[in-house]
Design an enzyme around this catalytic site. Structure first.
Site, mmCIF file in Angstrom:
data_model
loop_
_atom_site.group_PDB
_atom_site.id
_atom_site.type_symbol
_atom_site.label_atom_id
_atom_site.label_comp_id
_atom_site.label_asym_id
_atom_site.label_seq_id
_atom_site.Cartn_x
_atom_site.Cartn_y
_atom_site.Cartn_z
ATOM 1 N N GLU A 6 9.169 -16.926 -31.211
ATOM 2 C CA GLU A 6 9.073 -15.838 -30.730
ATOM 3 C C GLU A 6 8.184 -15.868 -29.423
ATOM 4 O OE1 GLU A 6 10.459 -13.138 -32.099
ATOM 5 O OE2 GLU A 6 9.390 -11.961 -31.612
ATOM 6 N N LYS A 45 5.469 -11.746 -38.691
ATOM 7 C CA LYS A 45 6.032 -11.128 -37.625
ATOM 8 C C LYS A 45 5.564 -11.457 -36.489
ATOM 9 C CE LYS A 45 10.319 -8.141 -37.427
ATOM 10 N NZ LYS A 45 10.235 -7.734 -36.176
ATOM 11 N N SER A 62 19.174 -10.064 -36.314
ATOM 12 C CA SER A 62 18.070 -9.912 -36.958
ATOM 13 C C SER A 62 17.310 -9.204 -38.370
ATOM 14 C CB SER A 62 17.658 -8.224 -35.905
ATOM 15 O OG SER A 62 19.044 -7.067 -36.778
ATOM 16 N N LYS A 108 7.499 -4.874 -43.336
ATOM 17 C CA LYS A 108 6.922 -3.949 -41.921
ATOM 18 C C LYS A 108 5.160 -3.310 -42.614
ATOM 19 C CE LYS A 108 9.391 -4.683 -38.205
ATOM 20 N NZ LYS A 108 9.697 -3.229 -38.083
ATOM 21 N N LYS A 144 11.368 -15.543 -46.293
ATOM 22 C CA LYS A 144 12.208 -16.233 -45.847
ATOM 23 C C LYS A 144 12.908 -16.486 -47.519
ATOM 24 C CE LYS A 144 11.904 -16.649 -40.879
ATOM 25 N NZ LYS A 144 11.711 -17.476 -40.098
ATOM 26 N N GLU A 189 5.399 -15.356 -43.728
ATOM 27 C CA GLU A 189 5.302 -15.901 -42.805
ATOM 28 C C GLU A 189 5.111 -14.811 -41.428
ATOM 29 O OE1 GLU A 189 8.286 -18.226 -41.549
ATOM 30 O OE2 GLU A 189 8.364 -17.573 -39.991
ATOM 31 N N CYS A 222 28.375 20.835 -34.994
ATOM 32 C CA CYS A 222 28.958 21.978 -33.769
ATOM 33 C C CYS A 222 30.081 21.598 -34.150
ATOM 34 C CB CYS A 222 28.414 21.603 -32.387
ATOM 35 S SG CYS A 222 29.815 21.999 -31.201
ATOM 36 N N CYS A 237 32.890 20.284 -27.059
ATOM 37 C CA CYS A 237 32.414 20.321 -26.616
ATOM 38 C C CYS A 237 31.244 19.271 -25.675
ATOM 39 C CB CYS A 237 31.269 20.289 -28.148
ATOM 40 S SG CYS A 237 29.251 20.675 -27.631
ATOM 41 N N ARG A 276 17.791 -13.207 -26.551
ATOM 42 C CA ARG A 276 19.139 -12.510 -27.334
ATOM 43 C C ARG A 276 19.879 -11.803 -27.323
ATOM 44 N NH1 ARG A 276 17.419 -9.260 -32.888
ATOM 45 N NH2 ARG A 276 16.732 -8.186 -31.830
ATOM 46 N N CYS A 307 27.490 24.882 -26.187
ATOM 47 C CA CYS A 307 28.400 25.711 -26.761
ATOM 48 C C CYS A 307 29.561 26.799 -26.945
ATOM 49 C CB CYS A 307 30.536 24.380 -26.385
ATOM 50 S SG CYS A 307 30.225 24.545 -28.401
ATOM 51 N N TYR A 340 9.935 -20.993 -35.292
ATOM 52 C CA TYR A 340 10.146 -20.731 -36.899
ATOM 53 C C TYR A 340 11.496 -20.304 -37.496
ATOM 54 C CZ TYR A 340 10.615 -16.069 -34.224
ATOM 55 O OH TYR A 340 11.633 -14.579 -33.656
ATOM 56 N N ASP A 362 5.158 -9.930 -32.717
ATOM 57 C CA ASP A 362 6.331 -8.956 -32.296
ATOM 58 C C ASP A 362 6.293 -9.527 -30.303
ATOM 59 O OD1 ASP A 362 6.596 -6.564 -31.283
ATOM 60 O OD2 ASP A 362 4.791 -5.110 -31.710
ATOM 61 N N TYR A 410 3.908 1.479 -1.333
ATOM 62 C CA TYR A 410 4.365 1.111 -2.338
ATOM 63 C C TYR A 410 3.786 2.249 -3.415
ATOM 64 C CZ TYR A 410 7.032 0.052 -6.297
ATOM 65 O OH TYR A 410 7.364 -0.237 -8.314
ATOM 66 N N ASP A 411 2.177 1.626 -3.453
ATOM 67 C CA ASP A 411 1.124 1.994 -4.052
ATOM 68 C C ASP A 411 1.375 3.522 -4.270
ATOM 69 O OD1 ASP A 411 0.672 -0.178 -5.515
ATOM 70 O OD2 ASP A 411 -0.657 -0.633 -4.111
ATOM 71 N N ALA A 439 0.894 -1.042 -0.240
ATOM 72 C CA ALA A 439 0.080 0.442 -0.371
ATOM 73 C C ALA A 439 1.096 1.115 -0.302
ATOM 74 C CB ALA A 439 -0.681 0.044 1.040
ATOM 75 N N CYS A 441 25.989 26.261 -31.745
ATOM 76 C CA CYS A 441 26.011 25.811 -30.504
ATOM 77 C C CYS A 441 25.038 26.096 -29.513
ATOM 78 C CB CYS A 441 26.972 24.900 -30.602
ATOM 79 S SG CYS A 441 27.060 23.144 -28.913
#
Ligand code: IVH
Length: 692
Positions: A181, A123, A89, A321, A297, A121, A438, A444, A144, A418, A233, A125, A43-44, A41, A415
């Protein structure tokens, strides 16, 4: 208590900092040490206060704020696993045209004119995981990580219902690493968030975060309660080949007891692949789990093998994508950040908005041309988009017609850190650089600090406990100005007394020194990447390390290559995958005495481990090869990669140092020169006989 709205920005900032620190300390106690310091409690209440403050002052939301993460456990709590085969990847395509290019490139590389079969196939997530089986028994699970080293999550993956502990059927290799996955389905995700809310805890932002938080629990009993699932996969290490095609392999996975994606199909044209892409796109919302694209693939594994990899991604696969998700929000401010290379990057601060399940409060504005194109004024309503993990972008101003506003924003010509002039130089192609930089180099403070932050980052020196905040603090006090200084901190601690600094103690200080000392011996490619040279990312750093084996050999060559003609330059240019921009950047860096001295000071404190020598049992290891004329069985690129993977050096010109000239039809001056010099000359077939 003061009303939130009465707080000044500085007061709010201080409170947010205090609360964040307190919450983090409690998270650590609860999750890592299994020893909560306060009641749930209490913490909440801390979390609620922080959320209220951040809601009132959205500009102060830090991406590392405890409210921006759920259940994240320190990764160092898992032991590390070295992947037998790197976990890579995928490159991306976004349009039909890019898909056609991908297919054309594959065919060109293989020197094949007829159609090639590809699988398609979804991808998924989620998070990739590798499951190692020995004699059909699950013996290890790994995340990974950075692709080379992952975390050991064996106990956690054992709790996932659809991961077999013992493979069914028969015919699996003795040693087999199945990869795929880990994800959470939509219904399960909704149920999970409902119970989070009932328990007074923060909801997960999206199924992927929920899966990540669940999989990386220190206590596998907690993971067991989470509705994780797995799709198989691909594969990593195998003791023997077990399939001839991608399709074949996935069918075997199914027979051995894995769930595989039912939508996978095979085509031999871009049209076929695209038809499946669009079909999956329309089904996306009903699939019951998150996907962010379609993966294509090459089906034939012998062809996959020939195609191989370019730095971190296979040449034989790509991800198509789905288009980005969009939303409209208000531009609250524009900040200009100065990066490691001096680039001035305008960043849009936005009224936080949920875009496809992720709270977005910042977006990149890229550069000056983009700023000029967008014609932004603070207060504008802007349309933003988010594509996967890509940083959100501002697409356009939505209410551009409203009159009576101030001037549009312009990028400063000095910049902001600097005050040195910031200019747009000429890029490698002779065009005016889109980026304003810059001109103050490492003088800098922003460039110096960003360079140091890059130096200690995960793919570079990877120093645990040393991040942006720590580097900034050390830099501000003048204690760390260049890389070598990191390695003398401990010796200077008698004066520094890190353990007495705010936020530090005996343990954290000695842990930091320990982490620094662990990196006194370090791989070549990491050191090169850590320098943060333009055009030398970790992919190129690895290629250069692999080629030169030792740091000394590389720096000698880079120094000798300064005129950008001659043998040393040709050697740099001959490295497969390393282009002129990277080679130029390396030589320019080493041509400066200041830089060389900085490196020397660093080398006095650390030992660079040579890159691994390619296996020497090949008949062409260490030999210098030149290809000329037309090759019939391979493209030039493939021939070059094959030779290099067998430990040969491939050069573009014939000299006394050439060992073998491979000459196809139409060979001209190079063949003539080789004959004059008495260099051994082979036909394409003779070359194949030699290396097979
Ligand atoms: S194949 C060597 N297939 O996407 C390439 N990856 O962006 C092996 N992913 O790290 C990956 N669904 O975590 C492959 N059907 C699929 C996938 C998939 C999701 C993930 C995977 C990978 C990432 C690359």
């Amino acid at each position: 208590m003061t009303e939130l709205s009465d707080l000044t920005l500085a007061e709010a900032k201080a409170r947010i900092k205090m609360l964040s620190m307190e919450i983090r300390a409690n998270d650590e106690a609860y999750y890592t040490k299994d020893a909560p310091l306060i009641s749930d409690a209490e913490y909440d209440v801390l979390r609620k206060d922080l959320i209220a403050l951040e809601t009132a002052f959205p500009k102060l939301i830090d991406k590392n704020s405890p409210t921006q993460k759920v259940g994240g456990k320190p990764s160092s709590k898992f032991s590390k696993v070295k992947h037998g085969v790197p976990m890579l990847s995928l490159d991306n395509v976004f349009t039909d045209e890019e898909l056609n290019d991908f297919i054309a490139k594959v065919k060109k590389y293989l020197n094949i004119n007829k159609d090639i079969e590809f699988t398609a196939e979804p991808k998924i997530d989620g998070l990739s995981a590798g499951l190692l089986y020995e004699n059909g028994q699950l013996v290890r699970g790994a995340t990974r990580g950075d692709g080379r080293m992952g975390e050991d999550i064996t106990a956690n993956v054992r709790t996932i219902e659809n991961i077999p502990h013992q493979l069914s059927g028969s015919g699996w290799p003795e040693r087999l690493e199945v990869r795929g996955e880990v994800y959470i389905g939509h219904d399960d995700f909704i149920a999970m968030n409902k119970s989070q809310l009932e328990a007074g805890q923060a909801e997960y932002k999206n199924p992927r975060n929920a899966a990540a938080g669940s999989l990386r629990q220190i206590d596998a009993n907690v993971t067991a309660l989470r509705p994780l699932k797995f799709f198989a996969y691909t594969w990593g290490e195998i003791s023997a080949p077990f399939a001839a095609t991608q399709m074949d392999a996935v069918e075997k996975f199914a027979a051995w007891g894995f769930d595989v994606n039912p939508l996978m199909a095979m085509f031999n044209s871009a049209d076929g692949l695209l038809s499946l892409y669009h079909k999956i796109e329309t089904q996306r919302a009903e699939l019951g789990y998150d996907i962010d694209g379609v993966v294509y693939k090459v089906n034939d594994l012998a062809l996959q093998n020939r195609l191989g990899f370019v730095s971190r991604a296979p040449r034989w696969a790509t991800a198509h994508k789905f288009p980005a998700e969009k939303a409209i929000t208000t531009l609250e401010a524009i900040d200009v950040q100065v990066g490691r290379t001096g680039a001035l990057t305008p960043v849009a601060r936005l009224t936080p908005i949920n875009v496809g399940g992720v709270l977005v409060s910042n977006a990149t504005l890229h550069n000056e041309d983009e700023i000029n194109r967008l014609k932004l004024r603070v207060g504008d309503k802007v349309e933003i988009q988010r594509a996967g993990d890509v940083i959100p972008q501002v697409l356009r101003v939505v209410d551009a017609d409203i009159s009576g506003r101030g001037d549009t924003f312009e990028l400063p010509q000095t910049c902001p850190i600097c005050a040195a002039p910031a200019t747009r130089g000429i890029d490698d192609k002779g065009k005016v650089d889109v980026v304003r930089r810059c001109t103050n180099g490492l003088s800098c403070p922003a460039q110096a600090v960003e360079s140091l932050i890059h130096f200690v980052s995960r793919r570079a020196f990877d120093i645990d406990g040393m991040g942006g905040k720590q580097i900034e603090a050390f830099y501000e006090r003048g204690l760390v100005k260049e890389p070598a200084d990191i390695f003398t901190l401990e010796a200077r601690n008698g004066d520094i007394k890190l353990e007495t600094w705010e936020g530090w103690g005996e343990t954290s200080a000695s842990n930091l020194f320990l982490a620094i000392n662990e990196r006194r011996e370090i791989e070549f490619s990491r050191v090169l990447y850590a320098l943060g040279l333009r055009h030398i990312g970790h992919g190129n750093a690895e290629l250069l390390a692999k080629h030169f084996i030792s740091w000394a050999k590389m720096s000698e060559t880079a120094i000798a290559a300064q005129p950008q003609v001659g043998e040393a330059w040709a050697e740099l240019m001959s490295i497969d995958g390393v282009g002129g921009a990277a080679a130029g950047s390396l030589t320019t860096f080493f041509s400066s005495r200041e830089h060389r001295e900085m490196i020397e000071r660093l080398l006095a404190k650390i030992t660079i481990i040579d890159a691994e020598r390619p296996s020497m049992d090949s008949p062409v290891a260490g030999k210098t090869i030149v290809f000329t004329g037309k090759l019939e069985k391979f493209s030039r690129d493939e021939a070059k990669s094959r030779a290099q993977s067998l430990g040969a050096k491939v050069s573009g010109s014939v000299s006394a140092k050439t060992d073998i000239l491979v000459a196809g039809p139409g060979a001209g001056s190079k063949l003539k020169k080789a004959t004059e010099l008495g260099v051994k000359t082979l036909t394409e077939d003779e070359w194949l006989d030699l290396i097979n």
